[in-house]
Design a protein around this motif. Structure first.
Motif, PDB file in Angstrom:
ATOM      1  N   ARG A 149       6.234   4.663  17.815  1.00 62.34           N
ATOM      2  CA  ARG A 149       5.564   5.382  18.901  1.00 62.34           C
ATOM      3  C   ARG A 149       5.801   6.886  18.823  1.00 62.34           C
ATOM      4  O   ARG A 149       5.093   7.666  19.455  1.00 62.34           O
ATOM      5  N   ASN A 150       6.801   7.302  18.056  1.00 65.48           N
ATOM      6  CA  ASN A 150       7.066   8.731  17.935  1.00 65.48           C
ATOM      7  C   ASN A 150       5.847   9.490  17.418  1.00 65.48           C
ATOM      8  O   ASN A 150       5.652  10.663  17.739  1.00 65.48           O
ATOM      9  N   LYS A 151       5.037   8.831  16.583  1.00 68.06           N
ATOM     10  CA  LYS A 151       3.894   9.505  15.977  1.00 68.06           C
ATOM     11  C   LYS A 151       2.690   9.600  16.911  1.00 68.06           C
ATOM     12  O   LYS A 151       1.655  10.155  16.532  1.00 68.06           O
ATOM     13  N   LEU A 152       2.826   9.073  18.127  1.00 68.25           N
ATOM     14  CA  LEU A 152       1.719   9.184  19.081  1.00 68.25           C
ATOM     15  C   LEU A 152       1.486  10.627  19.519  1.00 68.25           C
ATOM     16  O   LEU A 152       0.442  10.937  20.087  1.00 68.25           O
ATOM     17  N   VAL A 153       2.443  11.511  19.258  1.00 66.93           N
ATOM     18  CA  VAL A 153       2.200  12.928  19.555  1.00 66.93           C
ATOM     19  C   VAL A 153       1.020  13.444  18.750  1.00 66.93           C
ATOM     20  O   VAL A 153       0.336  14.397  19.160  1.00 66.93           O
ATOM     21  N   LEU A 154       0.754  12.832  17.602  1.00 65.17           N
ATOM     22  CA  LEU A 154      -0.396  13.242  16.788  1.00 65.17           C
ATOM     23  C   LEU A 154      -1.707  12.934  17.492  1.00 65.17           C
ATOM     24  O   LEU A 154      -2.708  13.639  17.301  1.00 65.17           O
ATOM     25  N   GLU A 155      -1.717  11.865  18.297  1.00 63.04           N
ATOM     26  CA  GLU A 155      -2.928  11.533  19.052  1.00 63.04           C
ATOM     27  C   GLU A 155      -3.214  12.602  20.090  1.00 63.04           C
ATOM     28  O   GLU A 155      -4.371  12.940  20.352  1.00 63.04           O
ATOM     29  N   TYR A 156      -2.149  13.127  20.680  1.00 60.73           N
ATOM     30  CA  TYR A 156      -2.334  14.221  21.649  1.00 60.73           C
ATOM     31  C   TYR A 156      -3.040  15.388  20.969  1.00 60.73           C
ATOM     32  O   TYR A 156      -4.004  15.943  21.500  1.00 60.73           O
ATOM     33  N   PHE A 157      -2.591  15.758  19.771  1.00 59.98           N
ATOM     34  CA  PHE A 157      -3.207  16.876  19.051  1.00 59.98           C
ATOM     35  C   PHE A 157      -4.642  16.547  18.666  1.00 59.98           C
ATOM     36  O   PHE A 157      -5.522  17.421  18.701  1.00 59.98           O
TER      37      PHE A 157
END
Length: 354
Positions: A101-109
């Motif tokens: 889930r850490n990589k969900l910040v990429l979805e924000y971008f």
């Protein structure tokens, strides 16, 4: 100015972020939430928002743009799950937990890059500041033309009766925007929950939900001193063997809240005394979901489903962004938007705004 400001809430949960934006004058047009119980709570309180109940990685941006129907997006906000960076998950570990889930910040971008909101806000755990993807996103946002500011702050400084350190990032295409400053006065546990009747006398279904304890646990609770006592105050014969190990941390477990202070962080274990300092200051019980929600600064009329497992209820309340904190940050952003909206209609742009 009496204009409407549109917003989108990513990773909406049960609606704490949207509630704060609503109080600040934003109309949350679209929200995204995958989990069923939080989504249900969201809709019980924000029925006018178009809620997309789907994994954000599967959400097509064409669909989101169609929902906006050509209207400007004034604020894109969200709290991407990053449990691998929480202080509890990182305890006694040098590196963050490898949580996908850490990589969900990429979805924000991804949403920012496509929708180009006038302003943005992201909230998360403080440990995210050291994550390489967060640093990359900050660089990429600046490359898109956003003025970016981020700080680690404590929600207790924004009218929430709770100590909870959070990372907040804000950004704007319009000009310099800073994270909102806090207020000096602290809101206490007493001010927040002391007016509630005992659960047995309440008509509020959420407040009537009280954990049932074994006789042994109940005895420990009764002997825990009122108004701030902890497991360290118990006689040796009632101290659990595991608590005698000096290497064991979590000193707040089985502790009482203090009336005239803020509460400890309300977590997903907030309805279980073995998970933190969640005992009522005076009554011999753990706090109820309504008390936990109030300590999270949800309005007392906020509706939560009561026919779901208690664990799920605690998790959605504990994981929520406190609405009062969201309100403070959102109001700060709205004032920023109003300044630039006024300047846009002025004969001469105010160069000092940059």
């Amino acid at each position: 100015m009496n204009m409407s400001y549109n917003s989108i809430d990513l990773f909406a949960g049960c609606g704490g972020l949207t509630e704060g934006m609503r109080q600040a004058g934003f109309d949350t047009r679209i929200a995204i939430e995958l989990e069923a119980s939080p989504a249900r709570a969201f809709l019980l309180n924000h029925a006018d928002t178009r809620l997309i109940e789907k994994d954000i990685r599967q959400v097509k941006l064409d669909k989101v743009e169609a929902e906006l129907a050509g209207e400007p997006l004034h604020l894109l906000a969200g709290c991407p799950p990053c449990q691998g960076f929480s202080s509890v998950r990182k305890l006694n570990q040098r590196a963050s937990v490898r949580d996908p889930r850490n990589k969900l910040v990429l979805e924000y971008f991804r949403f920012v890059e496509r929708l180009r909101p006038q302003t943005l806000m992201m909230e998360n755990v403080p440990g995210l500041t050291d994550y390489y993807l967060f640093k990359k996103i900050v660089r990429d946002l600046k490359a898109l033309g956003y003025f970016i500011d981020y700080q680690v702050v404590n929600v207790k400084d924004y009218g929430v009766a709770q100590s909870r350190r959070r990372l907040v990032m804000v950004g704007s295409l319009l000009g310099k925007l800073s994270v909102a400053t806090g207020i000096e006065k602290l809101v206490t546990v007493r001010e927040t929950i002391s007016h509630l009747p005992p659960p047995s006398k309440s008509k509020d279904k959420l407040h009537k939900i009280v954990a049932k304890h074994t006789p042994a646990v109940l005895e420990r609770i009764r002997l825990t001193p009122k108004d701030g006592g902890s497991r360290k105050d118990l006689p040796p014969e009632l101290t659990l063997k595991c608590h005698n190990d000096p290497r064991i941390g979590f000193n707040d477990i089985y502790g009482r809240l203090r009336w005239d202070a803020v509460s400890t962080t309300i977590t997903g274990g907030c309805l279980n005394p073995s998970k933190g300092r969640f005992l009522h200051p005076h009554q011999d019980r753990v706090i109820t979901p309504r008390e936990a929600a109030l300590l999270q600064s949800f309005p007392e009329a906020y509706v939560f489903p009561t026919d779901i497992p208690k664990h799920d209820l605690a998790l959605m309340i504990g994981n929520a962004l406190p609405p009062a904190f969201s309100h403070a940050q959102s109001l700060n952003i709205r004032k920023h938007l109003e300044v630039y909206s006024a300047n846009a209609h002025s004969p001469v742009m105010q160069s000092s705004c940059n």
